[in-house]
Design an enzyme around this catalytic site. Sequence first.
Site, mmCIF file in Angstrom:
data_model
loop_
_atom_site.group_PDB
_atom_site.id
_atom_site.type_symbol
_atom_site.label_atom_id
_atom_site.label_comp_id
_atom_site.label_asym_id
_atom_site.label_seq_id
_atom_site.Cartn_x
_atom_site.Cartn_y
_atom_site.Cartn_z
ATOM 1 N N CYS A 2 0.824 -1.213 0.000
ATOM 2 C CA CYS A 2 0.000 0.000 0.000
ATOM 3 C C CYS A 2 0.862 1.268 0.000
ATOM 4 C CB CYS A 2 -0.882 0.035 1.231
ATOM 5 S SG CYS A 2 -1.941 -1.395 1.370
ATOM 6 N N ARG A 27 5.342 0.340 -5.820
ATOM 7 C CA ARG A 27 5.214 -0.474 -4.610
ATOM 8 C C ARG A 27 4.308 -1.679 -4.825
ATOM 9 N NH1 ARG A 27 6.521 2.732 -0.064
ATOM 10 N NH2 ARG A 27 5.054 1.698 1.293
ATOM 11 N N TRP A 72 -2.715 -2.781 -1.712
ATOM 12 C CA TRP A 72 -2.299 -4.153 -2.030
ATOM 13 C C TRP A 72 -2.993 -5.013 -0.988
ATOM 14 C CZ3 TRP A 72 0.543 -8.171 0.272
ATOM 15 C CH2 TRP A 72 0.964 -9.174 -0.605
ATOM 16 N N ASN A 98 -1.374 2.007 5.534
ATOM 17 C CA ASN A 98 -0.425 0.987 5.071
ATOM 18 C C ASN A 98 0.057 0.254 6.311
ATOM 19 O OD1 ASN A 98 1.696 -0.456 3.869
ATOM 20 N ND2 ASN A 98 3.118 1.255 4.059
ATOM 21 N N GLY A 99 0.034 -1.078 6.263
ATOM 22 C CA GLY A 99 0.472 -1.856 7.417
ATOM 23 C C GLY A 99 -0.561 -2.913 7.762
ATOM 24 N N GLU A 459 17.983 -18.566 -7.774
ATOM 25 C CA GLU A 459 17.521 -17.264 -8.255
ATOM 26 C C GLU A 459 16.848 -17.415 -9.631
ATOM 27 O OE1 GLU A 459 16.829 -14.562 -7.064
ATOM 28 O OE2 GLU A 459 16.840 -13.123 -8.698
ATOM 29 N N LYS A 463 12.968 -16.376 -10.329
ATOM 30 C CA LYS A 463 12.599 -15.418 -11.376
ATOM 31 C C LYS A 463 11.548 -16.011 -12.297
ATOM 32 C CE LYS A 463 13.960 -12.765 -10.167
ATOM 33 N NZ LYS A 463 14.490 -11.827 -9.219
ATOM 34 N N GLU A 466 7.992 -16.555 -10.544
ATOM 35 C CA GLU A 466 7.181 -15.402 -10.162
ATOM 36 C C GLU A 466 6.560 -14.678 -11.351
ATOM 37 O OE1 GLU A 466 9.172 -12.149 -8.082
ATOM 38 O OE2 GLU A 466 11.018 -12.628 -9.104
ATOM 39 N N HIS A 482 18.335 -38.086 -4.079
ATOM 40 C CA HIS A 482 17.795 -38.255 -2.723
ATOM 41 C C HIS A 482 16.307 -37.929 -2.682
ATOM 42 C CE1 HIS A 482 21.768 -39.042 -1.253
ATOM 43 N NE2 HIS A 482 22.209 -37.957 -1.878
ATOM 44 N N LYS A 582 6.140 -4.916 -5.157
ATOM 45 C CA LYS A 582 7.577 -4.618 -5.252
ATOM 46 C C LYS A 582 8.171 -4.351 -3.879
ATOM 47 C CE LYS A 582 11.374 -3.649 -7.485
ATOM 48 N NZ LYS A 582 12.102 -4.865 -7.910
HETATM 49 C C1 F6R Z 1 12.006 -11.294 -6.501
HETATM 50 C C2 F6R Z 1 11.967 -10.125 -5.661
HETATM 51 C C3 F6R Z 1 11.733 -10.306 -4.206
HETATM 52 C C4 F6R Z 1 12.565 -9.295 -3.412
HETATM 53 C C5 F6R Z 1 12.240 -9.382 -1.922
HETATM 54 C C6 F6R Z 1 13.096 -8.451 -1.089
HETATM 55 O O1 F6R Z 1 12.276 -10.947 -7.832
HETATM 56 O O2 F6R Z 1 12.108 -9.023 -6.120
HETATM 57 O O3 F6R Z 1 12.012 -11.596 -3.799
HETATM 58 O O4 F6R Z 1 13.898 -9.559 -3.634
HETATM 59 O O5 F6R Z 1 10.898 -9.071 -1.726
HETATM 60 O O6 F6R Z 1 12.939 -7.133 -1.489
HETATM 61 P P1 F6R Z 1 14.006 -6.045 -1.103
HETATM 62 O O7 F6R Z 1 15.267 -6.381 -1.807
HETATM 63 O O8 F6R Z 1 13.410 -4.745 -1.548
HETATM 64 O O9 F6R Z 1 14.177 -6.121 0.393
#
Ligand code: F6R
Length: 587
Positions: A2, A27, A72, A98-99, A459, A463, A466, A482, A582
Site C-alpha cells: 500500500c 510499490r 495491495w 499501510n500496514g 535465483e 525469477k 514469479e 535423494h 515490489k
Molecule cells: C524477486 C523479488 C523479491 C525481493 C524481496 C526483497 O524478484 O524481487 O524476492 O527480492 O521481496 O525485497 P528487497 O530487496 O526490496 O528487500
Amino acid sequence: MCGIVGAVRAGGSRNDVIRGLKLIQYRGYDSAGLCLKEKRDLQIFKAKGVIEKLDEKVPASLATVAIGHTRWATHGQVCEKNAHPIEGGNREWAVVHNGIIENYRTMTDELSGEGVVFKTDTDTEVIAALLALNNFSDPVRNIAWAIKKLQGSYAFCAVKKEEDNVIYAARFKSPLYAFYSGDVAMIASDPVCFPKGDYFKLEDGEICKLSQEKIEFFDASGEPIEKEASPYKKINYIAGKGEFEHFMLKEIYETPDAIRRLAINFMNLDFAKLNKLKFDKVKLIGCGTAYHSCLIGASFMRSFLRVEAEALQASEFRYGSFPISRRTLAIFVSQSGETADTIAALEKAKKKGAKTICLTNVLHSSLAEEGEMVLPISAGPEIAVASTKAYSCQVAALYMLTMALKGEKHFYKSIKQVQDLSRTLKSLFINMSEFAADICQKEKVFFIGKGDDYVTALEGALKLKEISYINCNAYPAGELKHGVLALIENKTPVIVIATDEKVYDKTMNSALEAKSRGAKLYLISNKPPKACELESFEMCLSLPSSPQPLRNILAILPLQLLSYNVSVLRGIDPDKPRNLAKSVTVE
Ligand code: F6R
C-alpha cells in the site's frame, strides 16, 4: 504494498495526490482510492486496477485537502468496498492506511459490542472506527487515543469532516514522510512524491498535523514535539520504459551500466570505518532475491576471509534463535530498503550488539536511515516486481565488500574485475525466444547446480516462477537422487548451471542421471560444450570468461531474459505478476 499520499494546497490538491500515487505505483497495488475534502463534505472515489481508472473518476476540484491510497490487499478481497479511503463513524472520518493491524479481530468484536457497524473486510476500518468513537475538541487527541489501542504496523493519514484544511497522520513500523513549503503540505509513503526540498521522516509513535499554514508534530500521547527536517537527498526519480516494452526488460539491459556505476561508487568506501569492524562471525540477511545474494555473499566471506558466514532469511532470523554477539557482523541486503522483515531483523541484530552494515538501492529508505554503515547498490530505480539488475549489483557489491574486508590491495583488484564484468555482460544480451518457446508450455521446470551455481539455480527458479507462474524448483545437483528424481518425467526441463571447474564433472553426472529418466537438459556453463554434451543437451550456452566469483552475475542474466520471454509468451505482464508487490512493507 500500500502507498499513501496526502496534500493540503489552496486552489486544489487533487493533482498533487494523483501525481504522487502514480510515482509510488512501483510499490505494487490492486486498487486505488482518493478522498477530496470540500468544505464539510468527504467525497470518496475508488477504482479497482490502475491509477488511470481512478484519475478518470475523480473530477477536477478546488478542494484544498485530498488523501489518496494504492491498496495491495491483505485483509479482504480486491474490490471497491475494501479500497481505501475507509470511512469511520457516520462519514465523519476518512482514513488511508499501510500496514497490518494485528489485533483487528479483537478490536472489531469490541467495537461491534459498542454498536459500531463494520462495512468492509479491512483491518483499516478499526482505525477509522476508533477515530470516530470520541469527539475530543482537538482531533490530535482522537489520533493519540486511537493509536494506543492498535497493535501491529501502521502508517495512516486521516481527514475529519468537521475540520477545515487539515490532514492528520501517524506511523508505527511503516514508512511515512511529511513535507511543507509555503504552497503545499504533503504526507506520503515515499518522499519521491514531494517537490524538491527538505522533508521530515516520521518516527514510530509520532503524529503529524498538516495544514495550509504549518506542519506540526506530536508524540504518541499528543504532546507537541520539535522535529528536524532531513536534508533533501537526491532521489532516483523513476524514468519511463524508453524503447522497451516492459520495465523488466529495460532493467535487465541496464545491468552493465549499473554495475559500472556501482564500481565507481564503491571507490568512496570508508576504509577507516570498515577496518574498525572486529568480528569473527558474519550473518547476511535479506528476503527473496536479496536473500539469494546473501547466499553468494556468505560464500565469498567463507572463501576469501575464512570466516564463519551464513545467509539467513530475514523472516526466519526475526523469530529464530541465532547466536549473535558483539563479535558478529550482520549485513542486511534490500533493494527497496523498506522490507518489513529485513528492517525488523536489523533492529534485532542491533539490540543484540552486532555490528551492522546495510546494502540498499534506496538511500532515503528506512533501512538506510537505521543502518550504522550504509553502502549503495547503485542499481538505479527498479520498477518491475522481479528484481534483476539490483540482484546483480547486490552480488557485485558483496564481492567488493568482502575484498575490502580482506585488504586494500584486494579491494582495488575487485573494483577492476567488476568494471571489466560490466563490459563482458553486454555480450549476453542474446535471443532467448527459442529456449523460452520450449519452456513456456511446461508445468514444471527444475534448476540444478553445485555451490555458487546452486544459488544461481535458486535465483533462476525464483525469477521464472514469479513471472510465468510455472512451478519451478532449484536443487543442489547432488541432491537429485535423494528424492527429486521421482519428479522427473518424459521431457521434464532441467536447467543445469555449471560454471565451477572444480565440480563441473560432478554436476554433469547428476544432469545425465536426470536425462536417463527422460529429462530434457539445458546447459549454462563457462566453457564451450564438448561433443558429448552437445548430444545430451537441447541447448548449451557458454558464458564469456570472467573470474569465478563473478560468474553468478553472468549466468543469471540469460536466465532473467529467459523468464522475461516465457512470461510474455504466456501473456503475463512481467512487470506486475499477480499477488506480488515490489515493496513488501508488511510482515
Ligand atoms: C524477486 C523479488 C523479491 C525481493 C524481496 C526483497 O524478484 O524481487 O524476492 O527480492 O521481496 O525485497 P528487497 O530487496 O526490496 O528487500
